[in-house]
Design a protein around this motif. Structure first.
Motif, PDB file in Angstrom:
ATOM      1  N   THR A 181       0.813  -1.215   0.000  1.00  0.00           N
ATOM      2  CA  THR A 181       0.000   0.000   0.000  1.00  0.00           C
ATOM      3  C   THR A 181       0.849   1.269   0.000  1.00  0.00           C
ATOM      4  N   ASP A 182       2.172   1.114  -0.110  1.00  0.00           N
ATOM      5  CA  ASP A 182       3.056   2.278  -0.138  1.00  0.00           C
ATOM      6  C   ASP A 182       3.111   2.802  -1.565  1.00  0.00           C
ATOM      7  N   LEU A 183       2.116   3.610  -1.904  1.00  0.00           N
ATOM      8  CA  LEU A 183       1.967   4.096  -3.279  1.00  0.00           C
ATOM      9  C   LEU A 183       2.283   5.586  -3.357  1.00  0.00           C
ATOM     10  N   PRO A 184       2.739   6.045  -4.514  1.00  0.00           N
ATOM     11  CA  PRO A 184       2.991   7.483  -4.668  1.00  0.00           C
ATOM     12  C   PRO A 184       1.687   8.264  -4.629  1.00  0.00           C
ATOM     13  N   PRO A 185       1.749   9.547  -4.257  1.00  0.00           N
ATOM     14  CA  PRO A 185       0.527  10.360  -4.253  1.00  0.00           C
ATOM     15  C   PRO A 185      -0.119  10.383  -5.642  1.00  0.00           C
ATOM     16  N   LEU A 186      -1.438  10.490  -5.655  1.00  0.00           N
ATOM     17  CA  LEU A 186      -2.167  10.485  -6.925  1.00  0.00           C
ATOM     18  C   LEU A 186      -1.734  11.631  -7.842  1.00  0.00           C
ATOM     19  N   ARG A 187      -1.468  12.787  -7.259  1.00  0.00           N
ATOM     20  CA  ARG A 187      -1.037  13.926  -8.089  1.00  0.00           C
ATOM     21  C   ARG A 187       0.265  13.600  -8.811  1.00  0.00           C
ATOM     22  N   GLU A 188       1.145  12.882  -8.134  1.00  0.00           N
ATOM     23  CA  GLU A 188       2.408  12.493  -8.757  1.00  0.00           C
ATOM     24  C   GLU A 188       2.168  11.512  -9.910  1.00  0.00           C
ATOM     25  N   VAL A 189       1.262  10.569  -9.702  1.00  0.00           N
ATOM     26  CA  VAL A 189       0.929   9.592 -10.747  1.00  0.00           C
ATOM     27  C   VAL A 189       0.352  10.296 -11.972  1.00  0.00           C
ATOM     28  N   ILE A 190      -0.566  11.230 -11.732  1.00  0.00           N
ATOM     29  CA  ILE A 190      -1.196  11.972 -12.831  1.00  0.00           C
ATOM     30  C   ILE A 190      -0.171  12.791 -13.595  1.00  0.00           C
ATOM     31  N   ALA A 191       0.733  13.457 -12.863  1.00  0.00           N
ATOM     32  CA  ALA A 191       1.753  14.279 -13.517  1.00  0.00           C
ATOM     33  C   ALA A 191       2.723  13.410 -14.309  1.00  0.00           C
ATOM     34  N   ARG A 192       3.123  12.288 -13.735  1.00  0.00           N
ATOM     35  CA  ARG A 192       4.112  11.428 -14.400  1.00  0.00           C
ATOM     36  C   ARG A 192       3.579  10.845 -15.694  1.00  0.00           C
ATOM     37  N   HIS A 193       2.276  10.571 -15.731  1.00  0.00           N
ATOM     38  CA  HIS A 193       1.683   9.997 -16.936  1.00  0.00           C
ATOM     39  C   HIS A 193       1.056  11.056 -17.846  1.00  0.00           C
ATOM     40  N   GLY A 194       1.179  12.328 -17.448  1.00  0.00           N
ATOM     41  CA  GLY A 194       0.658  13.409 -18.279  1.00  0.00           C
ATOM     42  C   GLY A 194      -0.846  13.368 -18.454  1.00  0.00           C
ATOM     43  N   LEU A 195      -1.563  12.994 -17.408  1.00  0.00           N
ATOM     44  CA  LEU A 195      -3.014  12.831 -17.509  1.00  0.00           C
ATOM     45  C   LEU A 195      -3.742  14.136 -17.210  1.00  0.00           C
TER      46      LEU A 195
END
Length: 273
Positions: free
Chosen positions: A2-16
């Motif tokens: 469950t040690d996941l990156p913050p959602l904002r980081e995921v969105i930014a990294r994938h350019g969503l």
């Protein structure tokens, strides 16, 4: 796990970015997402269908709650982010690329399942009608926990006599129990939608005898299609409907919004006979 990156980081990294065309609004508050995932009750080991997971905010909350999630997503841009969740929760997440309106949900799931979804605004009502309008009852789904625009949510749980009462309330009330579970402020989303949102929780109930979903839909379509007119006018295009009112002792000068769910069901039952 469950040690996941913050959602904002995921969105930014994938350019969503949220697509207006797909009715997307991303929900990033993980505490709020956990509260939503808790609404159906204990999900440990249970099958859950999620529609429109986007970058996977609600998905990760469901996975952390122990659910076995099947997520249907038609936006290919979001698939890499969801693949990361598949890797983080081995054997717990299945991602299906496709249009939820064109997929047979029961066949896809193959077992009883709960539906938990932040529904895309452009298909939310259509999916709701589909889940509630089937002829086979009880349904394979055990509960629906769905995010709608607040106006739509209020129409689903509205009481007779209110301005929001209409086809959705009758459909929700005739063989299920629907409740407004939580309101969600527009500021919780990225980007913020123009309207407030709310979550409706629905559980199936016993189906009344002698009436079909399609017959009830025809009655409500006619009655609420001209909701400001008296029933004798709005129902005259539906053969036998005005006569059904007389049989049941329902005054034909009433308007659709004054009839209870039970009265609509009774009219549909007479038409079926």
């Amino acid at each position: 796990m469950t040690d996941l990156p913050p959602l904002r980081e995921v969105i930014a990294r994938h350019g969503l970015t949220a697509s207006k065309a797909l009715g997307q609004n991303f929900l990033l508050d993980e505490q709020l997402l956990s509260r939503i995932a808790a609404l159906p009750g204990n999900l440990t080991g249970k099958a859950v269908l999620e529609i429109g997971p986007g970058p996977g905010g609600l998905t990760r909350a469901l996975l952390r709650a122990g659910a076995r999630v099947t997520a249907v997503e038609m936006d290919r841009r979001c698939l890499p982010a969801l693949a990361e969740l598949e890797a983080a929760f081995p054997g717990q997440l299945r991602v299906v690329e496709g249009d939820a309106m064109k997929i047979g949900h029961d066949d896809l799931m193959g077992e009883p399942y709960a539906v938990v979804a932040n529904l895309p605004y452009n298909v939310g009502t259509a999916l709701f009608v589909r889940w509630l309008g089937g002829e086979h009852w009880p349904p394979r789904w055990t509960s629906l926990t769905l995010m709608f625009q607040q106006e739509v949510a209020q129409r689903i749980v509205a009481a007779p006599g209110s301005s929001a009462y209409g086809r959705l309330a009758v459909l929700a009330g005739w063989r299920s129990a629907a409740a407004l579970a939580m309101k969600v402020h527009r500021s919780a989303f990225t980007p913020p939608p123009k309207v407030m949102s709310a979550i409706v929780h629905v559980t199936p109930a016993a189906m009344p005898d002698g009436v079909s979903a399609r017959t009830l839909e025809r009655v409500t379509e006619a009655a609420f299609g001209q909701r400001r007119k008296m029933l004798r006018q709005s129902l005259k295009g539906l053969p036998g409907a005005v006569e059904a009112l007389e049989t049941l002792g329902i005054e034909p000068t009433r308007r659709a919004e004054t009839l209870s769910v039970a009265e609509f069901v009774a009219v549909a039952r007479v038409l079926a006979d």
